[in-house]
Design a protein around this motif. Structure first.
Motif, PDB file in Angstrom:
ATOM      1  N   GLY B 219      -9.160   3.434  11.185  1.00 55.95           N
ATOM      2  CA  GLY B 219      -7.692   3.832  10.917  1.00 55.95           C
ATOM      3  C   GLY B 219      -6.910   2.461  10.748  1.00 55.95           C
ATOM      4  O   GLY B 219      -6.118   2.324   9.828  1.00 55.95           O
ATOM      5  N   LEU B 220      -7.477   1.497  11.792  1.00 56.50           N
ATOM      6  CA  LEU B 220      -6.728   0.146  11.475  1.00 56.50           C
ATOM      7  C   LEU B 220      -6.991  -0.534  10.128  1.00 56.50           C
ATOM      8  O   LEU B 220      -6.398  -1.129   9.785  1.00 56.50           O
ATOM      9  CB  LEU B 220      -7.274  -0.503  12.878  1.00 56.50           C
ATOM     10  N   LEU B 221      -8.422  -0.478   9.816  1.00 58.47           N
ATOM     11  CA  LEU B 221      -8.831  -1.220   8.918  1.00 58.47           C
ATOM     12  C   LEU B 221      -8.257  -0.831   7.388  1.00 58.47           C
ATOM     13  O   LEU B 221      -8.154  -1.444   6.574  1.00 58.47           O
ATOM     14  CB  LEU B 221     -10.288  -1.364   8.843  1.00 58.47           C
ATOM     15  N   LEU B 222      -8.385   0.633   7.220  1.00 57.60           N
ATOM     16  CA  LEU B 222      -7.860   1.285   6.068  1.00 57.60           C
ATOM     17  C   LEU B 222      -6.464   1.658   6.025  1.00 57.60           C
ATOM     18  O   LEU B 222      -5.761   1.525   4.983  1.00 57.60           O
ATOM     19  CB  LEU B 222      -8.971   2.222   5.853  1.00 57.60           C
ATOM     20  N   GLY B 223      -6.103   2.154   7.100  1.00 58.55           N
ATOM     21  CA  GLY B 223      -4.676   2.669   7.277  1.00 58.55           C
ATOM     22  C   GLY B 223      -3.664   1.694   7.049  1.00 58.55           C
ATOM     23  O   GLY B 223      -2.829   1.952   6.325  1.00 58.55           O
ATOM     24  N   LEU B 224      -3.797   0.623   7.719  1.00 56.01           N
ATOM     25  CA  LEU B 224      -2.926  -0.423   7.540  1.00 56.01           C
ATOM     26  C   LEU B 224      -2.513  -0.779   6.373  1.00 56.01           C
ATOM     27  O   LEU B 224      -1.304  -1.073   5.816  1.00 56.01           O
ATOM     28  CB  LEU B 224      -3.115  -1.744   8.435  1.00 56.01           C
ATOM     29  N   PRO B 225      -3.495  -1.674   5.714  1.00 52.14           N
ATOM     30  CA  PRO B 225      -3.370  -1.861   4.278  1.00 52.14           C
ATOM     31  C   PRO B 225      -2.735  -0.698   3.225  1.00 52.14           C
ATOM     32  O   PRO B 225      -1.993  -1.003   2.579  1.00 52.14           O
ATOM     33  CB  PRO B 225      -4.798  -2.258   3.667  1.00 52.14           C
ATOM     34  N   GLY B 226      -3.532   0.404   3.595  1.00 58.14           N
ATOM     35  CA  GLY B 226      -2.688   1.764   2.781  1.00 58.14           C
ATOM     36  C   GLY B 226      -1.229   2.018   3.028  1.00 58.14           C
ATOM     37  O   GLY B 226      -0.584   1.921   1.980  1.00 58.14           O
ATOM     38  N   LEU B 227      -0.682   1.648   4.350  1.00 55.16           N
ATOM     39  CA  LEU B 227       0.575   1.762   4.505  1.00 55.16           C
ATOM     40  C   LEU B 227       1.271   0.974   3.847  1.00 55.16           C
ATOM     41  O   LEU B 227       2.588   1.269   3.395  1.00 55.16           O
ATOM     42  CB  LEU B 227       0.765   1.941   6.083  1.00 55.16           C
ATOM     43  N   VAL B 228       1.004  -0.361   3.684  1.00 52.39           N
ATOM     44  CA  VAL B 228       1.484  -1.469   3.224  1.00 52.39           C
ATOM     45  C   VAL B 228       1.588  -1.199   1.562  1.00 52.39           C
ATOM     46  O   VAL B 228       2.711  -1.310   1.096  1.00 52.39           O
ATOM     47  CB  VAL B 228       0.974  -2.761   3.451  1.00 52.39           C
ATOM     48  N   MET B 229       0.815  -0.628   1.125  1.00 51.71           N
ATOM     49  CA  MET B 229       0.557  -0.381  -0.396  1.00 51.71           C
ATOM     50  C   MET B 229       1.680   0.608  -0.780  1.00 51.71           C
ATOM     51  O   MET B 229       2.464   0.658  -1.568  1.00 51.71           O
ATOM     52  CB  MET B 229      -0.638   0.020  -0.828  1.00 51.71           C
ATOM     53  N   LEU B 230       1.739   1.826   0.292  1.00 50.42           N
ATOM     54  CA  LEU B 230       2.571   2.703   0.068  1.00 50.42           C
ATOM     55  C   LEU B 230       4.074   2.218   0.151  1.00 50.42           C
ATOM     56  O   LEU B 230       4.932   2.550  -0.755  1.00 50.42           O
ATOM     57  CB  LEU B 230       2.363   3.812   0.930  1.00 50.42           C
ATOM     58  N   ALA B 231       4.510   1.282   1.316  1.00 48.82           N
ATOM     59  CA  ALA B 231       5.501   0.983   1.283  1.00 48.82           C
ATOM     60  C   ALA B 231       5.980   0.085   0.058  1.00 48.82           C
ATOM     61  O   ALA B 231       7.116   0.055  -0.164  1.00 48.82           O
ATOM     62  CB  ALA B 231       5.485   0.080   2.642  1.00 48.82           C
ATOM     63  N   PHE B 232       5.056  -0.492  -0.502  1.00 44.87           N
ATOM     64  CA  PHE B 232       5.439  -1.412  -1.701  1.00 44.87           C
ATOM     65  C   PHE B 232       5.202  -0.662  -3.109  1.00 44.87           C
ATOM     66  O   PHE B 232       5.830  -1.142  -4.132  1.00 44.87           O
ATOM     67  CB  PHE B 232       4.528  -2.685  -1.929  1.00 44.87           C
ATOM     68  N   GLY B 233       5.084   0.610  -3.089  1.00 40.82           N
ATOM     69  CA  GLY B 233       4.908   1.782  -4.130  1.00 40.82           C
ATOM     70  C   GLY B 233       3.898   1.272  -5.027  1.00 40.82           C
ATOM     71  O   GLY B 233       4.022   1.607  -6.324  1.00 40.82           O
ATOM     72  N   GLY B 234       2.692   1.053  -4.353  1.00 38.94           N
ATOM     73  CA  GLY B 234       1.399   0.697  -5.241  1.00 38.94           C
ATOM     74  C   GLY B 234       1.379  -0.562  -5.663  1.00 38.94           C
ATOM     75  O   GLY B 234       2.370  -1.359  -5.739  1.00 38.94           O
ATOM     76  N   ALA B 235       0.263  -1.020  -5.936  1.00 39.73           N
ATOM     77  CA  ALA B 235       0.023  -2.505  -6.442  1.00 39.73           C
ATOM     78  C   ALA B 235      -0.548  -2.494  -7.557  1.00 39.73           C
ATOM     79  O   ALA B 235      -1.535  -1.535  -7.758  1.00 39.73           O
ATOM     80  CB  ALA B 235      -0.773  -3.231  -5.413  1.00 39.73           C
ATOM     81  N   ALA B 236      -0.342  -3.385  -8.524  1.00 41.48           N
ATOM     82  CA  ALA B 236      -0.902  -3.334 -10.017  1.00 41.48           C
ATOM     83  C   ALA B 236      -2.512  -3.740  -9.965  1.00 41.48           C
ATOM     84  O   ALA B 236      -2.760  -4.424  -9.209  1.00 41.48           O
ATOM     85  CB  ALA B 236      -0.263  -4.335 -10.921  1.00 41.48           C
ATOM     86  N   LEU B 237      -3.137  -3.210 -10.776  1.00 40.41           N
ATOM     87  CA  LEU B 237      -4.469  -3.198 -11.056  1.00 40.41           C
ATOM     88  C   LEU B 237      -4.654  -3.975 -12.373  1.00 40.41           C
ATOM     89  O   LEU B 237      -4.033  -3.762 -13.360  1.00 40.41           O
ATOM     90  CB  LEU B 237      -5.490  -1.997 -10.804  1.00 40.41           C
ATOM     91  N   ASP B 238      -5.682  -5.052 -12.425  1.00 35.65           N
ATOM     92  CA  ASP B 238      -6.291  -5.657 -13.598  1.00 35.65           C
ATOM     93  C   ASP B 238      -7.405  -4.577 -14.078  1.00 35.65           C
ATOM     94  O   ASP B 238      -8.613  -4.903 -13.756  1.00 35.65           O
ATOM     95  CB  ASP B 238      -6.672  -7.027 -13.444  1.00 35.65           C
ATOM     96  N   MET B 239      -6.950  -3.784 -15.360  1.00 38.70           N
ATOM     97  CA  MET B 239      -8.312  -2.843 -15.732  1.00 38.70           C
ATOM     98  C   MET B 239      -8.842  -3.732 -16.869  1.00 38.70           C
ATOM     99  O   MET B 239      -8.411  -4.332 -17.639  1.00 38.70           O
ATOM    100  CB  MET B 239      -7.462  -1.690 -16.394  1.00 38.70           C
ATOM    101  N   PRO B 240     -10.271  -3.556 -16.784  1.00 38.88           N
ATOM    102  CA  PRO B 240     -11.062  -3.958 -18.103  1.00 38.88           C
ATOM    103  C   PRO B 240     -11.021  -3.123 -19.197  1.00 38.88           C
ATOM    104  O   PRO B 240     -10.696  -1.864 -19.251  1.00 38.88           O
ATOM    105  CB  PRO B 240     -12.415  -3.766 -17.318  1.00 38.88           C
ATOM    106  N   VAL B 241     -10.387  -3.867 -20.356  1.00 35.10           N
ATOM    107  CA  VAL B 241     -10.314  -3.407 -21.543  1.00 35.10           C
ATOM    108  C   VAL B 241     -11.300  -3.877 -22.581  1.00 35.10           C
ATOM    109  O   VAL B 241     -11.491  -5.268 -22.467  1.00 35.10           O
ATOM    110  CB  VAL B 241      -8.819  -3.337 -22.094  1.00 35.10           C
ATOM    111  N   LEU B 242     -11.848  -2.908 -23.289  1.00 33.71           N
ATOM    112  CA  LEU B 242     -12.905  -3.433 -24.455  1.00 33.71           C
ATOM    113  C   LEU B 242     -11.828  -4.203 -25.558  1.00 33.71           C
ATOM    114  O   LEU B 242     -11.120  -3.593 -26.259  1.00 33.71           O
ATOM    115  CB  LEU B 242     -13.608  -2.396 -25.075  1.00 33.71           C
TER     116      LEU B 242
END
Lengths: 342, 388
Positions: B219-242
């Motif tokens: 819970g501490l290792l995954l939940g804390l970063p997850g909560l932060v991400m939710l609070a910021f409304g998600g973080a942008a991902l760099d998707m691989p594109v052909l």
């Protein structure tokens, strides 16, 4: 150096250890080759048209024929050669360490190499670096290669030219650098890379011998470097360098004078004094090099002149189907030119 | 009664004689080294080969396929060396962690009472450790490059995850400040989890009661970063594109690194498995029986009673395996992973300075091995039996 060695010798003698010391300097290469009765020649591990063992394990190719010509000139028998296959990374160290007498392994003559304890004999093949791609990529020019993955052998001028070319054209690339030639080729044909780069002659050879469908592959028109391929000897043994140099020139001169392996004997009686001097029927050119008078005659008779060697290994009748191009005689618009035999 | 005064240089005194012999042998070794070194230097000078490390400042001119730090052909050889060292450390570091985990699992599986599990583990060990590593690397590299489709026909088992003969492409973190907050939250999670573990241990010592630690840590290792991400409304991902020849963006696991890691990990794990098995079997059976008699579960018997004692047997030979893995990583040159040996070999060929290049390779491997060895020796002393 001699002082250093003698103090060492004295120190060792004091300990009664003399006799175990390996000599710092071998005798002149010519004496070593004659005493051994065999020329030790560093060649490529396998490059069609240059040095390649056939199904019976017999070596053939342009680089191999240069060694055979030197063996014929020095020892009188073109077959008295022991071939040492070397990778691109091993070759110069093997020569400097004295493991081989001559390196005849599609090696590019450059200033850095010449200045680092090596001497280059005349160019035996004027080559240039090119790129090969699969036709299915739809690429027709090296200028379209931005972002490509390139398979290349390490420690070669090829690797540097590749980086220079992409830098000069403001393009990016990812190298896949593998030491063994077979493995580089396998990676390219498996599709790990978009591009294979080496000398154009090498690309033609690889396409002819390794590709299952040679017609699927295209050698791009851009030639991005000068690659004068030449035999190499160690710096400091001037006599041996002269022997290798003039053996190569003798092959070129023989083509110019119309001397072939078939007519070498009758040409001994040629009316042309130039031919007579070349073949040792007149004058003492062989003696000046420390060789027997028949040195060049043996080389041409047993191996053939430069034109014969080219056609046999690389020319129209071979799978490589290479044009003479820059490698034609100067009389025919090429760069092959021997200084006077007098 | 006092001993008679000894003549200090009496050759009949065995101690003086031993010293004399040692001095003589040491002198011979030093002389031999000096002879080889001076001969090499004289030969190199005669051949006109430059010496010294002056070339490190010159422009390298070649490109490197995989780099952890920014590098281009215009950078000096020194930086190319750094890239090579980091690539070697990357393979060795990841390889040691994975080989330890896999080796421990296989070693314990060999002792399983389940016939299928222990036979499978035995088969794994015998097959992997009896085939030369170089062949295994060629096999994995061949499988990855010949067996997978080209980038234009890449497999996409999950959205954004592409598998082709150019490697495995994953979405990576994009250039987005949210990610630094997420990383900070993860760091906090690690600290809190460590604190919770320590507190739980103390509590158990006092009261004999234990909290279920696993859910708390997760819970501490995954939940804390997850909560932060939710609070910021998600973080942008760099998707691989052909794009063009290959995928752009995202994170790449190249076939070279994958084949090298896979080969090193599976090979070394086979040896570690045998070490783990022998270590566990070295713990007297009475220990297990006693622990079972106290009512501990089988898993806790292994974790709390058997493994801590087995580690004392396991650590020293495992150190050797870690060192072997690090040194075997130099086989990378055969399958095109740009490790330090590969970079140094290219440098040797371009500068002609083989002595300096080989000395650099030896120095780097010696430094890495000695540091690793020192670290493992420290750990070994820490877990050793304490005499009271």
């Amino acid at each position: 150096m001699s002082l250093r060695f003698s103090t060492m010798t004295a120190a060792l003698m004091a300990l009664g250890l003399i006799g175990m010391g390996g000599a710092a300097q071998a005798g002149p290469t010519l004496d070593a080759v004659k005493a051994r009765g065999q020329l030790v020649c560093g060649v490529n591990t396998g490059l069609a048209g240059f040095s390649n063992p056939d199904s019976q394990g017999k070596w053939t190719g342009l680089d191999v024929d240069v060694c055979r010509a030197v063996a014929a000139a020095v020892l009188g028998d073109a077959n008295k050669v022991r071939y040492t296959p070397l990778s691109a990374q091993q070759r110069l160290t093997a020569l400097q360490a004295g493991e081989i007498d001559i390196l005849s392994r599609n090696t590019t003559w450059s200033l850095t190499r010449d200045a680092q304890g090596l001497d280059f004999a005349p160019v035996t093949y004027y080559d240039g670096q090119g790129f090969m791609v699969n036709k299915s990529l739809g690429v027709t020019s090296a200028k379209q290669l931005d972002g490509a993955t390139v398979c290349v052998q390490p420690g070669t001028t090829t690797e540097l030219n590749l980086a220079d070319y992409f830098r000069a054209n403001n393009m990016s690339f990812k190298p896949v650098v593998i030491e063994a030639l077979d493995e580089v080729n396998a990676a390219f044909f498996a599709g790990r890379c978009d591009v294979l780069t080496t000398d154009v002659s090498g690309l033609a050879g690889i396409r002819a011998t390794v590709a299952t469908k040679p017609d699927d592959f295209l050698i791009l028109p851009e030639v991005v470097s000068k690659e004068p391929l030449a035999p190499v000897v160690r710096h400091g043994d001037d006599q041996w360098r002269d022997i290798v140099r003039w053996t190569v020139y003798a092959l070129v001169e023989a083509e110019e004078k119309g001397v072939t392996s078939a007519n070498a004997d009758e040409k001994l009686k040629s009316a042309d004094p130039g031919v007579q001097r070349l073949l040792g029927a007149q004058g003492d050119l062989g003696k000046l090099l420390g060789l027997e008078p028949q040195w060049s005659h043996r080389a041409v008779k047993q191996v053939g002149n430069y034109g014969e060697i080219f056609e046999r290994n690389l020319g129209k009748s071979t799978p490589l189907k290479l044009e003479r191009g820059l490698n034609a005689l100067w009389l025919n618009g090429g760069l092959m030119y021997a200084p006077p035999f007098r | 009664m006092s001993a008679p005064p000894r003549n200090r240089l009496n050759p009949n005194d065995p101690r003086v004689r031993a010293l004399l012999w040692q001095a003589l042998v040491l002198g011979l070794v030093a002389l031999g080294t000096w002879y080889l070194a001076s001969n090499t230097m004289a030969n190199v000078a005669r051949l006109g080969v430059a010496s010294g490390y002056g070339f490190l400042g010159r422009e390298a001119g070649f490109q490197i396929g995989e780099t952890l730090v920014a590098y281009g052909p215009q950078d000096p050889y020194a930086r190319a060396f750094l890239v090579g060292v980091l690539n070697t450390l990357k393979v060795a570091g990841i390889g040691i962690v994975l080989a330890t985990i896999l080796g421990t699992v296989v070693g314990i599986a060999r002792l399983s009472r389940n016939f299928l599990v222990n036979r499978l583990a035995a088969g794994y060990v015998e097959a992997l450790r009896n085939v030369p590593l170089l062949l295994q690397l060629f096999l994995w590299y061949g499988v990855l490059t010949e067996g997978l489709p080209g980038p234009r026909q890449a497999l996409e088992p999950l959205p954004g995850l592409f598998l082709s003969n150019r490697g495995l492409k994953l979405p990576g973190p994009a250039d987005d400040p949210t990610w630094s907050w997420v990383a900070a939250a993860f760091g906090l999670g690690v600290l809190l989890a460590l604190a919770a573990t320590a507190w739980n241990k103390g509590r158990q010592a006092r009261t004999g009661k234990r909290l279920p630690l696993l859910p708390i840590t997760l819970g501490l290792l995954l939940g804390l970063p997850g909560l932060v991400m939710l609070a910021f409304g998600g973080a942008a991902l760099d998707m691989p594109v052909l794009k063009g020849f290959n995928f752009q963006g995202g994170v790449t696991l190249t076939p070279e690194l994958a084949a090298l890691l896979f080969g090193l990990v599976t090979y070394t794990a086979a040896f570690i498995a045998e070490i783990v098995r022998s270590g566990i079997q070295a713990v007297g059976h009475g220990q297990t029986e006693a622990a079972l008699a106290l009512g501990l579960s089988r898993g806790r018997v292994l974790r709390l009673v058997v493994l801590p004692q087995a580690l004392r047997v396991i650590i020293p030979p495992t150190t050797s395996q870690f060192l072997n893995l690090t040194k075997n990583s130099s086989l990378a040159v055969a399958i095109g992973y740009p490790d330090f040996v590969s970079v140094a070999n290219t440098t040797i060929n371009q500068t002609g300075q083989a002595v300096e290049g080989v000395a650099a390779i030896m120095a780097v491997f010696l430094a890495v091995s000695l540091s690793l060895s020192a670290l493992m020796n420290w750990y070994n002393r820490r877990i050793a039996l304490v005499d009271r």
